[in-house]
Structures are given as C-alpha cells and as structure tokens.
Design a protein around this motif. Structure first.
Motif, PDB file in Angstrom:
ATOM      1  N   TYR A  39      38.243  44.431  25.316  1.00  0.00           N
ATOM      2  CA  TYR A  39      39.039  44.214  25.948  1.00  0.00           C
ATOM      3  C   TYR A  39      39.202  45.713  25.766  1.00  0.00           C
ATOM      4  N   SER A  48      43.795  45.091  29.564  1.00  0.00           N
ATOM      5  CA  SER A  48      43.744  45.350  31.259  1.00  0.00           C
ATOM      6  C   SER A  48      43.272  45.972  31.625  1.00  0.00           C
ATOM      7  N   PRO A  49      42.030  45.558  33.093  1.00  0.00           N
ATOM      8  CA  PRO A  49      41.303  43.830  32.951  1.00  0.00           C
ATOM      9  C   PRO A  49      40.240  43.484  31.782  1.00  0.00           C
ATOM     10  N   ARG A  77      50.461  40.748  29.678  1.00  0.00           N
ATOM     11  CA  ARG A  77      49.336  41.371  29.790  1.00  0.00           C
ATOM     12  C   ARG A  77      49.090  40.663  28.280  1.00  0.00           C
ATOM     13  N   GLY A  78      46.670  41.232  28.456  1.00  0.00           N
ATOM     14  CA  GLY A  78      46.959  41.333  27.383  1.00  0.00           C
ATOM     15  C   GLY A  78      46.384  39.760  26.430  1.00  0.00           C
TER      16      GLY A  78
END
Length: 332
Positions: free
Chosen positions: A49, A54-55, A266-267
């Motif tokens: 992570y 991202s990504p 996101r995330g």
C-alpha cells in the motif's frame, strides 16, 4: 495461555501491518479454517500500500495448507506455508518472516516488542477466558524490524526495498468473524489508539485502548457495550457512505471520543474473513488513509474537563460485514 501461539479452534488468523520509511505499508494475513466445509480453508493475503493509497498491489493466495508447528518451549511456534515459506515466532517473541512467490518476496525479523500494556497482556483482559465466538489479541503495538521487500512488477521506492520498518501484530481466533465489525489502529511515535468491535452474541460491544507515556487506559464491556441499541455509557455510529466512524465511551471518571474517517474515492482494499465454512472473500475492507481524532476527558467537580486532544493521520480504518455494504466475492 499464550494468546499469539496456535490454539485448537475453528479458525486462527495472524495479521501483521508493516509501516515503511516511504510512508507506505504492507499488510500480511495468514489464516486457516482447518475444517472448512465449502469455501477456501487457507489464506495468505499480501498487500503493498503506497503512501498515496494508489495503486494498491494485492495478492490473495488460497494455499493448500498452513501447518502450525510448536518449535520449542515457552510457546515458540512456526506457521509453515508449503512452497511459500514461513513465519517463525521465538520464545522471546522475535518474529522472522520468510515468504516468497513469483509475485512478491518479504523477509523481516523483529528487534523488539511493545506489548498491549503493563497491567494485562491482551486487550480482552478477563474476557479472553470466556468462550466467545471471536477473540482479539494484539501481540505488539509497535516493533522495529529489519525488512526486505521485492515486488518484480513494481518500481518500489529504494527506502522500501531494504530498511528498518515497524510492525503491528495481531491475532484472531475462535469460531468466526462477527456479522458486523469495525477496527481502528493508529500510532504516532509513542502514542496510539486501538479499537475493535461490532455485533457479537446479540449485542454491540467494543474494546478500546489508548496509549501514551502519561495516559494509558482501556475500555471494555460493560462500559463499551449496547443492548438493543441502548447504553448509558457508549454511543457509536458507523456510516459507510461517508467512510466515517464515531464512538464515545465513558466510565465513572473518564471519557473518550474517537472520530475516524477516510477518503471514499481511493485507498480501500478488501480482505477475506474466516467463518466455519471457510473464507468469505471481500468480507471486510481497509484504508490506511484515515484521519482519527481523539478527545479524552476526566470528570471534575463541574462536569467533564478535556485532558487530551490529538489527531492521527494515515491511520487504519476497517469496515466489515453488514457495515460494509459492498462486501462479497469479486470473482477474482
């Protein structure tokens, strides 16, 4: 009973979250449901992570077996994954990770350990002796470790390839995950907040621990518990749409209010969770981009008086089960 060591139960799962110098993280889950009836019994989940969220690189391996071996006295043990490697825990809790496949390689060895607390060895305290459908143990809040990482398909930051990282270790065991749950883990230096709970045995219950050099306390049921949505000492709200969670717990002399939220766009990454039939894929989801606000108050002569207020960034926030409406097999 050494809670981190293997037990005889329907399932056992070990969770390790590594914090890397770049600000990124690795989440590693090794979990078994030995007598699973219809779903995959053995899972190794690896997630890299990056700091931005991202990504996200993730692999869930549904392996043929995970052997639990006692390797010495004082609860030394090894988790052996055929054709992948092992996680070895020595009698002094030194943990050695040596896991590799074609997509990723992780090697690490802890140098030290920060246990849950001085007064008790596990978050549950006396509750760990009860035949609950789920047990939660935090083995180390923060351990420094020598760390090596390789992901051939990614251009990793140099600082993440070979470094000194920190790792947070947990374990769950018993019958199954609850139908709904929340989890928070946040740490900054020598301060941290740790929360786990949800619906269990028909009630809503949480365990919460706050840690700092000058302020160190836990809340457990009955203070951190609701029956039929009613409690004189706890208020809790979870809102998946806004990716937010709020909990307030008070005892006779102290109160804590925790507010956590993370970006919704996101995330987030899914994880399989153990049940008697095996692992239900994508049953919960985590973000490491959460902001966690903590307010601690003590009771004075004229009501509550604020004692501590702080904010943790890049914290961990998890929604599971019914609290995660998008749960379910993604077909990967």
């Amino acid at each position: 009973m050494e809670h981190f060591a293997p037990h005889s139960s329907v399932f056992e799962g070990w969770y390790s979250k590594f914090d890397l110098p770049s600000g990124g993280h690795v989440a590693l889950v090794i979990c078994s449901v030995p007598n699973a009836t219809s779903l995959p019994p053995h899972m190794v989940s690896f997630t890299y992570y990056p700091k931005s969220g991202s990504p996200i690189f993730q692999r869930e391996h549904w392996v043929s077996s995970i052997d639990h071996r006692i390797t010495g006295p004082d609860n030394a043990f090894e988790l052996l994954v055929p054709d992948m490697g092992s996680m070895n825990v020595a009698a002094d809790s030194t943990t050695t990770y040596d896991l590799s496949c074609s997509d990723w390689t992780l090697q690490a060895r802890t140098r030290d350990r920060t246990p849950w607390g001085n007064k008790k060895s596990t978050p549950e305290g006396w509750l760990v002796q009860l035949p609950l459908p789920l047990h939660w143990h935090v083995h180390t809040l923060d351990s420094s470790c020598d760390f090596k990482l390789d992901i051939p398909s990614l251009d990793l930051p140099a600082s993440d390839q070979r470094c000194v990282a920190s790792v947070h270790q947990e374990k769950n065991w018993a019958s199954s995950f609850p139908s709904s749950h929340m989890w928070i883990q946040a740490r900054n230096g020598d301060r941290g907040i740790y929360i786990a709970g949800g619906k269990i045995l028909g009630v809503t219950a949480y365990i919460l621990g706050y840690r700092s050099p000058d302020l160190d306390f836990d809340f457990l049921p009955p203070f951190a518990m609701c029956v039929l949505g009613i409690s004189p000492s706890m208020k809790v709200d979870h809102d998946w749409d806004s990716r937010a969670f709020h909990i307030s717990v008070q005892g006779l002399w102290r109160k804590i209010v925790v507010k956590a939220s993370a970006p919704g766009d996101r995330g987030w990454f899914g994880l399989g969770s153990p049940f008697p039939e095996g692992h239900r894929r994508n049953f919960c989801t985590e973000s490491f981009l959460a902001t966690v606000e903590v307010e601690v108050s003590d009771r004075g002569w004229w009501g509550w008086k604020e004692r501590r207020r702080e904010v943790f960034e890049h914290a961990s926030l998890e929604f599971g089960g019914e609290y995660f409406p998008e749960r379910g097999d993604k077909g990967d």
